[in-house]
Design a protein around this motif. Structure first.
Motif, mmCIF file in Angstrom:
data_model
loop_
_atom_site.group_PDB
_atom_site.id
_atom_site.type_symbol
_atom_site.label_atom_id
_atom_site.label_comp_id
_atom_site.label_asym_id
_atom_site.label_seq_id
_atom_site.Cartn_x
_atom_site.Cartn_y
_atom_site.Cartn_z
ATOM 1 N N TYR A 319 17.106 41.393 43.467
ATOM 2 C CA TYR A 319 16.245 41.443 42.284
ATOM 3 C C TYR A 319 16.934 40.600 41.219
ATOM 4 O O TYR A 319 18.149 40.706 41.019
ATOM 5 C CB TYR A 319 16.047 42.875 41.790
ATOM 6 C CG TYR A 319 15.159 42.935 40.567
ATOM 7 C CD1 TYR A 319 13.778 42.848 40.698
ATOM 8 C CD2 TYR A 319 15.707 43.019 39.286
ATOM 9 C CE1 TYR A 319 12.965 42.850 39.568
ATOM 10 C CE2 TYR A 319 14.898 43.030 38.167
ATOM 11 C CZ TYR A 319 13.524 42.936 38.319
ATOM 12 O OH TYR A 319 12.718 42.924 37.204
ATOM 13 N N PRO A 320 16.210 39.739 40.506
ATOM 14 C CA PRO A 320 16.858 38.790 39.590
ATOM 15 C C PRO A 320 17.507 39.460 38.386
ATOM 16 O O PRO A 320 17.149 40.566 37.987
ATOM 17 C CB PRO A 320 15.697 37.888 39.164
ATOM 18 C CG PRO A 320 14.472 38.722 39.344
ATOM 19 C CD PRO A 320 14.751 39.568 40.545
ATOM 20 N N THR A 321 18.470 38.759 37.826
ATOM 21 C CA THR A 321 19.155 39.230 36.616
ATOM 22 C C THR A 321 19.274 38.072 35.633
ATOM 23 O O THR A 321 19.033 36.916 35.972
ATOM 24 C CB THR A 321 20.569 39.750 36.950
ATOM 25 O OG1 THR A 321 21.315 38.692 37.577
ATOM 26 C CG2 THR A 321 20.510 40.949 37.875
ATOM 27 N N GLY A 322 19.662 38.382 34.403
ATOM 28 C CA GLY A 322 19.932 37.359 33.398
ATOM 29 C C GLY A 322 18.715 36.513 33.075
ATOM 30 O O GLY A 322 17.597 37.020 32.906
ATOM 31 N N ASP A 323 18.922 35.203 33.031
ATOM 32 C CA ASP A 323 17.853 34.279 32.653
ATOM 33 C C ASP A 323 16.704 34.281 33.655
ATOM 34 O O ASP A 323 15.574 33.899 33.312
ATOM 35 C CB ASP A 323 18.403 32.855 32.524
ATOM 36 C CG ASP A 323 19.318 32.700 31.312
ATOM 37 O OD1 ASP A 323 19.258 33.561 30.425
ATOM 38 O OD2 ASP A 323 20.097 31.726 31.283
ATOM 39 N N ASP A 324 16.987 34.691 34.902
ATOM 40 C CA ASP A 324 15.939 34.684 35.931
ATOM 41 C C ASP A 324 14.900 35.782 35.731
ATOM 42 O O ASP A 324 13.895 35.827 36.453
ATOM 43 C CB ASP A 324 16.562 34.837 37.324
ATOM 44 C CG ASP A 324 17.299 33.583 37.762
ATOM 45 O OD1 ASP A 324 16.949 32.501 37.278
ATOM 46 O OD2 ASP A 324 18.238 33.693 38.577
ATOM 47 N N VAL A 325 15.156 36.680 34.794
ATOM 48 C CA VAL A 325 14.191 37.746 34.549
ATOM 49 C C VAL A 325 13.925 37.897 33.048
ATOM 50 O O VAL A 325 13.347 38.896 32.602
ATOM 51 C CB VAL A 325 14.700 39.069 35.176
ATOM 52 C CG1 VAL A 325 15.856 39.653 34.358
ATOM 53 C CG2 VAL A 325 13.603 40.082 35.384
ATOM 54 N N ALA A 326 14.295 36.891 32.280
ATOM 55 C CA ALA A 326 14.122 36.950 30.827
ATOM 56 C C ALA A 326 12.724 36.506 30.418
ATOM 57 O O ALA A 326 12.049 35.755 31.129
ATOM 58 C CB ALA A 326 15.167 36.064 30.149
ATOM 59 N N GLY A 327 12.286 36.973 29.263
ATOM 60 C CA GLY A 327 11.029 36.531 28.675
ATOM 61 C C GLY A 327 9.838 36.738 29.585
ATOM 62 O O GLY A 327 9.618 37.841 30.110
ATOM 63 N N PRO A 328 9.059 35.677 29.806
ATOM 64 C CA PRO A 328 7.831 35.816 30.613
ATOM 65 C C PRO A 328 8.107 36.098 32.087
ATOM 66 O O PRO A 328 7.216 36.539 32.808
ATOM 67 C CB PRO A 328 7.156 34.457 30.439
ATOM 68 C CG PRO A 328 8.270 33.512 30.144
ATOM 69 C CD PRO A 328 9.241 34.300 29.319
ATOM 70 N N LEU A 329 9.341 35.866 32.537
ATOM 71 C CA LEU A 329 9.659 36.053 33.955
ATOM 72 C C LEU A 329 9.699 37.528 34.349
ATOM 73 O O LEU A 329 9.569 37.858 35.533
ATOM 74 C CB LEU A 329 11.000 35.391 34.287
ATOM 75 C CG LEU A 329 11.043 33.869 34.091
ATOM 76 C CD1 LEU A 329 12.438 33.338 34.387
ATOM 77 C CD2 LEU A 329 10.014 33.194 34.987
#
Length: 487
Positions: A319-329
């Motif tokens: 499951y993504p973390t950091g920038d990979d799940v920020a904002g619209p993601l």
């Protein structure tokens, strides 16, 4: 005269000591390293001249055996079922080594495991060559064949688990290959097969069930729903925002529903109905309310981010973390898109844990190790092992009911089985602009005292509609579940 003789005797003594020391070093200290060298032909003759244990499936049928041959190696590995079990058994090759169970259980199959020491010592005293032990897998031949036939040569994978024990009842990866072509002692034929298989763009040597990582698509909505229910802030009847399009933060892009409509009156839908119809905007909105940390924690409880061996190696679902799940993601990750990736085994584990009242069992391929011949004494027999609790019993039972609605009145109706309780979740995973999506279906079924959990993924499924996993992969899952329940 005596002085030169004494000097000569000292030189002779030194040379004798050096010879003794070097011989001792080679024969004892370096023996293991030298024996293990790939180019050591004596080691190859010794290893292949020993009868390797068989790999069996439930019911006793052998899917890998050693046959005596008239060449310097004495024995050659054969695989009677060819491609059907190849991604699991792997291969045992003179030139290319081992893969699959042949590698993971090499010590017991070759007879070199510590557990076989006393038996091998007895063989040494009687002058017999040591023989490898048999490995019996948890696979049910009827279920394995049903999965293979239902997948019908399409690229993808099928996994069937016993939710209560974690036993792998079936595991199919397609396309597959014939391991006999790599086990042959014909060097030229071996090399030709290896070159052909490695040059195939469809990667037949890859076990897609355990080594391929796919975006899980809407099957991940089970994880998001679990996180919501576990938070205590939501029930199956809780109203979620389910508009035609969901506005996303930090971008002008929106998250849309595949059908191009809102998921309910006044742009609202209950959690249960959102799962039933696979509403993207509702689960995107829900993911934003829960936050990335809650989704990551819940995914981890189902097995994401954990290294796993069954005993063959398994790629780590993430499951993504950091920038990979920020904002619209964040909204995209909540519906199994973005940077979410999972193996088919992991997706089957989600349904299995829900069916098992929230407890995640460690998947296992090996039922027992026994003396050669299949009917000998049992040397080792793994016990079911809990990996942890994904959700509470109450949450699991709510999810069971919600998944049953998916099959009875939602996107998964093609998985219905007469006389059985079936729950499921469809999924259609995008993986590139203009590329056909992956079609998913994950499910559980119960009939009498039998229970099974299944995951099916078919690559390049066809359309972009959310129900396509229900049309393409659900019938495959149904066939596999029927074989497991009626076997």
């Amino acid at each position: 005269m005596n002085r030169p003789l004494r000097r000569l005797s000292l030189v002779v003594a030194f040379l004798f000591f050096a010879l003794f020391a070097s011989t001792t070093w080679v024969q004892f200290v370096s023996a293991g390293t030298l024996n293990a060298m790939p180019g050591n032909s004596r080691q190859l003759y010794s290893e292949f001249g020993r009868e390797r244990g068989a790999i069996l499936v439930q019911g006793g049928a052998a899917v890998a055996t050693s046959q005596r041959v008239d060449d310097p190696y004495e024995f050659q590995r054969t695989y009677p079922a060819g491609p059907l079990y190849a991604p699991l058994t792997g291969y045992y090759s003179l030139r290319y080594g081992t893969a699959g169970i042949e590698r993971a259980e090499n010590d017991v199959l070759s007879g070199s495991a510590d557990e076989l020491f006393y038996r091998n010592l007895s063989s040494l005293l009687t002058g017999e060559k040591p023989q490898g032990a048999d490995v019996t897998l948890t696979l049910q031949p009827r279920v394995q064949q049903a999965a293979w036939d239902a997948l019908a040569g399409r690229k993808g994978a099928v996994v069937a688990l016993d939710p209560r024990t974690g036993d792998v009842l079936a595991m199919v990866s397609s396309p597959s290959y014939d391991p006999n072509t790599l086990a042959t002692h014909d060097g030229a034929a071996q090399e030709q097969a290896w070159t052909r298989l490695n040059g195939d763009e469809d990667d037949p040597l890859v076990n897609r069930a355990t080594s391929a990582l796919y975006p899980p698509g809407s099957t991940f909505k089970l994880v998001t729903a679990a996180a919501a229910l576990e938070s205590g802030d939501y029930t199956a009847d809780s109203a979620l925002a389910g508009p035609q399009e969901l506005d996303l933060p930090q971008t002008s892009n929106t998250l849309k529903n595949d059908e191009g409509t809102a998921c309910g009156p006044n742009d609202q839908v209950s959690l249960a109905d959102a799962l039933k119809i696979s509403c993207n905007t509702a689960f995107g909105w829900l993911g934003e309310q829960l936050g990335a940390d809650a989704l990551e924690e819940q995914a981890g409880k189902f097995g994401f981010g954990q290294s796993l061996s069954i005993p063959t190696s398994v790629a780590t679902s993430r499951y993504p973390t950091g920038d990979d799940v920020a904002g619209p993601l964040l909204a995209y990750s909540a519906i199994g898109q973005g940077s979410d990736v999972a193996t088919p085994l992991q997706v089957a584990m989600i349904s299995a844990a829900i069916a098992n009242d929230g407890v995640v069992m460690k998947p296992n391929l090996v039922a027992k190790v026994s003396e050669a011949g299949g009917s000998g004494s049992v040397i080792e027999q793994p016990s079911p092992q809990e990996l942890g609790r994904a959700v509470s019993t109450g949450t699991a039972r709510t999810l069971q009911q919600m998944m049953e609605l998916v099959v009875s009145r939602g996107t998964g109706t093609r998985a219905q089985i007469d006389g059985a309780t079936v729950g499921g979740k469809t999924g259609t995973a995008q993986h590139g602009v203009g590329l056909p999506p992956y079609a998913w279906f994950t499910s559980f079924a119960e009939k009498g005292d039998r229970e099974v959990a299944v995951a099916v993924v078919i690559e390049d499924g066809g359309t972009t509609e959310s129900a396509y996993g229900g049309r393409l992969s659900a019938p495959v899952a149904k066939t596999v579940m029927e074989a497991a329940l009626d076997g």
